[in-house]
Design a protein around this motif. Structure first.
Motif, PDB file in Angstrom:
ATOM      1  N   LEU A  56      38.550  77.539  -3.228  1.00 21.29           N
ATOM      2  CA  LEU A  56      37.695  77.780  -4.385  1.00 21.29           C
ATOM      3  C   LEU A  56      36.841  79.017  -4.153  1.00 21.29           C
ATOM      4  O   LEU A  56      36.366  79.250  -3.045  1.00 21.29           O
ATOM      5  N   ALA A  90      33.728  73.909 -10.310  1.00 24.51           N
ATOM      6  CA  ALA A  90      33.680  72.984  -9.177  1.00 24.51           C
ATOM      7  C   ALA A  90      34.300  71.652  -9.589  1.00 24.51           C
ATOM      8  O   ALA A  90      33.920  71.090 -10.622  1.00 24.51           O
ATOM      9  N   ARG A 125      37.045  67.356   0.391  1.00 23.47           N
ATOM     10  CA  ARG A 125      37.180  68.524   1.291  1.00 23.47           C
ATOM     11  C   ARG A 125      38.441  69.309   0.914  1.00 23.47           C
ATOM     12  O   ARG A 125      38.418  70.541   0.845  1.00 23.47           O
ATOM     13  N   GLN A 137      40.026  69.259  -2.030  1.00 21.28           N
ATOM     14  CA  GLN A 137      39.854  69.853  -3.363  1.00 21.28           C
ATOM     15  C   GLN A 137      39.107  71.183  -3.283  1.00 21.28           C
ATOM     16  O   GLN A 137      39.392  72.102  -4.034  1.00 21.28           O
ATOM     17  N   TYR A 138      38.144  71.242  -2.385  1.00 23.96           N
ATOM     18  CA  TYR A 138      37.309  72.442  -2.258  1.00 23.96           C
ATOM     19  C   TYR A 138      37.874  73.436  -1.241  1.00 23.96           C
ATOM     20  O   TYR A 138      37.326  74.518  -1.077  1.00 23.96           O
ATOM     21  N   ALA A 186      37.803  73.188   1.943  1.00 25.30           N
ATOM     22  CA  ALA A 186      36.776  73.320   2.991  1.00 25.30           C
ATOM     23  C   ALA A 186      37.339  73.030   4.371  1.00 25.30           C
ATOM     24  O   ALA A 186      36.928  72.109   5.060  1.00 25.30           O
ATOM     25  N   PHE A 237      28.663  75.826  -0.792  1.00 25.00           N
ATOM     26  CA  PHE A 237      28.830  76.267  -2.174  1.00 25.00           C
ATOM     27  C   PHE A 237      27.508  76.086  -2.899  1.00 25.00           C
ATOM     28  O   PHE A 237      26.818  75.082  -2.706  1.00 25.00           O
ATOM     29  N   ILE A 249      26.429  75.613  -6.746  1.00 25.02           N
ATOM     30  CA  ILE A 249      27.061  75.299  -8.022  1.00 25.02           C
ATOM     31  C   ILE A 249      25.971  75.246  -9.095  1.00 25.02           C
ATOM     32  O   ILE A 249      24.990  74.515  -8.947  1.00 25.02           O
ATOM     33  N   ILE A 270      30.905  77.608  -9.629  1.00 19.81           N
ATOM     34  CA  ILE A 270      30.539  78.034  -8.275  1.00 19.81           C
ATOM     35  C   ILE A 270      29.972  79.448  -8.348  1.00 19.81           C
ATOM     36  O   ILE A 270      30.639  80.370  -8.825  1.00 19.81           O
ATOM     37  N   ALA A 283      29.852  81.060  -2.383  1.00 14.45           N
ATOM     38  CA  ALA A 283      30.683  80.345  -1.422  1.00 14.45           C
ATOM     39  C   ALA A 283      30.598  81.098  -0.106  1.00 14.45           C
ATOM     40  O   ALA A 283      30.818  82.307  -0.057  1.00 14.45           O
TER      41      ALA A 283
END
Length: 151
Positions: free
Chosen positions: A3, A9, A100, A102-103, A105, A117, A119, A125, A128
Motif C-alpha cells: 500500500l 486503507a 498485515r 492486506q497492508y 507490512a 501508516f 490514515i 493513506i 507510509a
C-alpha cells in the motif's frame, strides 16, 4: 510494502489488548489514525518503538490522532506488554496476519515488518514509512504528517 500514499486503507476489525473488537472505520470516523505494524511484543526494537509512541502520545492526541499498534501477538501478550510499559494506546492482535498481509507490512515479503501508516478521516493513506531501524523516524514523521492533516 504494497500500500502506498493515496491508496484507500483496507477496513478491518481485530481484538485489542482487552479482547474488545476494534474496527478501523469506526476509529476514522472520530480521528486520523496512526497505524503501526511491529514484529513482536517485548523485543528490544519493538519496545523502543512502543515507548516512543507512548512518550509522544499526548502530542498525537492533541493533534487529533489515534495511535494503534498491530502485531501477530496474542491478546494476552498485548495486555502484558501494554501494562509493563504503560502504553496508553490500543494494541491489536492480528494472529492470522490477515491485516498485515492486506497492508503489505512485511520485509522481504515474509518477515513481519516495522511499517507506519497515517490514515486520514476519509480512509486514505497519507503517509507510509517502512524501516526496521530508525525507530524515532516512525514517530517523528507520523506526528509531522498528522499535524499537517489536522492544521
Amino acid at each position: 510494502m504494497s500500500l502506498q500514499v493515496g491508496d484507500k486503507a483496507p477496513d478491518f476489525t481485530l481484538p485489542d489488548q482487552s479482547g474488545t473488537p476494534v474496527t478501523l472505520s469506526a476509529k476514522l470516523a472520530e480521528k486520523v489514525v496512526v497505524l503501526y505494524f511491529y514484529p513482536k511484543d517485548n523485543t528490544r526494537g519493538c519496545t523502543a518503538e512502543a515507548c516512543s509512541f507512548r512518550d509522544s502520545y499526548e502530542s498525537f492526541t492533541d493533534a487529533g490522532a489515534e495511535v494503534i499498534g498491530v502485531s501477530s501477538d496474542s491478546v494476552e501478550s498485548h495486555e502484558k506488554f501494554a501494562g509493563r510499559h504503560d502504553l496508553p494506546f490500543v494494541l491489536l492482535s492480528d494472529k492470522a496476519r490477515t491485516v498485515r498481509k492486506q497492508y503489505g507490512a512485511t520485509t522481504l515479503g515474509v518477515v513481519p515488518g516495522r511499517i507506519t501508516f497515517v490514515i486520514d478521516r476519509d480512509g486514505v493513506i497519507r503517509h507510509a514509512f517502512s524501516a526496521m531501524g530508525s525507530i524515532g523516524a516512525h514517530v517523528d514523521d507520523a506526528l509531522a504528517v498528522v499535524k499537517q492533516l489536522t492544521a
